[in-house]
Design an enzyme around this catalytic site. Structure first.
Site, PDB file in Angstrom:
ATOM      1  CG  HIS A  11     -15.270  48.241  31.037  1.00  0.00           C
ATOM      2  ND1 HIS A  11     -16.182  48.100  32.045  1.00  0.00           N
ATOM      3  CD2 HIS A  11     -14.709  47.022  30.878  1.00  0.00           C
ATOM      4  CE1 HIS A  11     -16.177  46.834  32.471  1.00  0.00           C
ATOM      5  NE2 HIS A  11     -15.282  46.170  31.783  1.00  0.00           N
TER       6      HIS A  11
ATOM      7  N   PRO B  13     -25.523  57.703  38.069  1.00  0.00           N
ATOM      8  CG  PRO B  13     -27.607  57.462  37.045  1.00  0.00           C
ATOM      9  CD  PRO B  13     -26.433  58.374  37.135  1.00  0.00           C
ATOM     10  CG  ASP B  14     -24.148  50.650  39.318  1.00  0.00           C
ATOM     11  OD1 ASP B  14     -23.994  50.295  38.128  1.00  0.00           O
ATOM     12  OD2 ASP B  14     -23.687  50.029  40.284  1.00  0.00           O
ATOM     13  CG  PHE B  15     -24.723  51.266  32.512  1.00  0.00           C
ATOM     14  CD1 PHE B  15     -24.414  50.173  31.735  1.00  0.00           C
ATOM     15  CD2 PHE B  15     -25.372  52.340  31.928  1.00  0.00           C
ATOM     16  CE1 PHE B  15     -24.748  50.126  30.390  1.00  0.00           C
ATOM     17  CE2 PHE B  15     -25.708  52.304  30.581  1.00  0.00           C
ATOM     18  CZ  PHE B  15     -25.402  51.201  29.809  1.00  0.00           C
ATOM     19  NE  ARG B  16     -23.472  46.263  37.229  1.00  0.00           N
ATOM     20  CZ  ARG B  16     -22.957  45.435  38.112  1.00  0.00           C
ATOM     21  NH1 ARG B  16     -23.169  44.161  38.031  1.00  0.00           N
ATOM     22  NH2 ARG B  16     -22.238  45.899  39.103  1.00  0.00           N
TER      23      ARG B  16
ATOM     24  CG  ASN C 127     -16.277  54.045  37.035  1.00  0.00           C
ATOM     25  OD1 ASN C 127     -16.965  53.036  37.047  1.00  0.00           O
ATOM     26  ND2 ASN C 127     -15.931  54.687  38.128  1.00  0.00           N
TER      27      ASN C 127
ATOM     28  CG  ASP D  13     -16.922  58.312  35.165  1.00  0.00           C
ATOM     29  OD1 ASP D  13     -15.675  58.411  35.232  1.00  0.00           O
ATOM     30  OD2 ASP D  13     -17.610  57.834  36.083  1.00  0.00           O
TER      31      ASP D  13
END
Ligand code: ZN
Length: 255
Positions: free
Chosen positions: A124, A37-40, A107, A109
């Site tokens: 990031h 899921p989108d972190f935000r 991302n 991930d």
């Protein structure tokens, strides 16, 4: 697959064939089909009422590594089992075909790397490794997991006993300058930037399409939801990212 997605894919294939240098810029949206899921986006479960900006902050890590790792350890566990989806694979395929120079991603991930993208700028950082801020030792994810499980309070520790920190840019930390410079250089030199699954609102990603446009290049946006660059996009797709990139691979005859 809709006809809109297919006609966009044909236009996009023409743009890619006609461009000298093509760069992809990806955000959380490309990993949503992998179950991340989108972190935000609104949160559920144990950490629903926790502000990630507070708990995933460099100050929080330094002050209370135990709490930090209770939060981050769970993220690691979730992310560790995720696999790349066909959108990640499509970008690796484009690169192998010589049609894509690099992927710049927000991302952490590591799914682009797992999909086989080679020229990859993770602005990031990535969960792939953790580092010791004291002695500089680096540990791969699998080793971090072992140390996390072995520690009495769930803090993975370096041989020197200090808590390890994920090689991701935490809130309150600066981006690695060399990585940022490389992303800016790629963006400025691109004839075409494919912006995929990003709202293009978070620094530094928000400034990269401008560099491409200012350098005379074009931008394509494939993402659900609005971005500040929608008016300046040569192609603006808002379908499912997997469908969009599947259609592109098909239109290029690479499927
Ligand atoms: Zn150390």
């Amino acid at each position: 697959m809709t006809t809109a997605v297919q006609s966009e894919a044909v236009r996009l294939a023409d743009l890619i064939r006609g461009a000298g240098s093509v760069v992809a810029l990806t955000g959380a949206g490309i990993s949503v089909p992998s179950g991340i899921p989108d972190f935000r986006s609104p949160r559920t479960g144990l950490w629903a009422n926790v502000d990630p900006m507070e708990v995933a902050h460099i100050t929080a890590f330094r002050r209370d590594p135990e709490r930090f790792w209770r939060f981050y350890g769970e993220r690691f566990q979730t992310l560790e089992q995720k696999r790349p989806n066909r959108a990640h694979e499509a970008l690796a395929t484009l690169e192998q075909a010589g049609l894509l120079d690099a992927v710049i991603t927000q991302n952490i991930d590591r799914l682009h790397a797992l999909a086989g993208s080679r020229e990859l700028i993770e602005v990031h950082g990535s969960i792939d490794h953790c580092s010791c801020l004291g002695c500089g030792s680096r540990y791969p994810l699998v080793e971090v997991q072992t140390r996390l499980a072995a520690d009495a309070v769930g803090v993975p520790r370096c041989e020197c006993s200090l808590p390890l920190k994920p090689d991701v840019v935490l809130f309150g930390e600066y981006l690695p300058p060399d990585m940022l410079a490389r992303a800016e250089q790629l963006a400025a030199g691109a004839d075409l930037m494919l912006c995929i699954g990003s709202s293009l609102e978070v620094y530094p990603v928000a400034e990269l399409p401008t560099l491409t446009l200012n350098g005379g290049g074009r931008i394509v946006i494939l993402t659900q939801g609005r971005t500040p660059f929608d008016d300046r996009a040569t192609v603006r797709g808002s379908g499912d990212v997997v469908d969009e990139l599947d259609a592109l691979i098909g239109a290029l005859g690479l499927g």
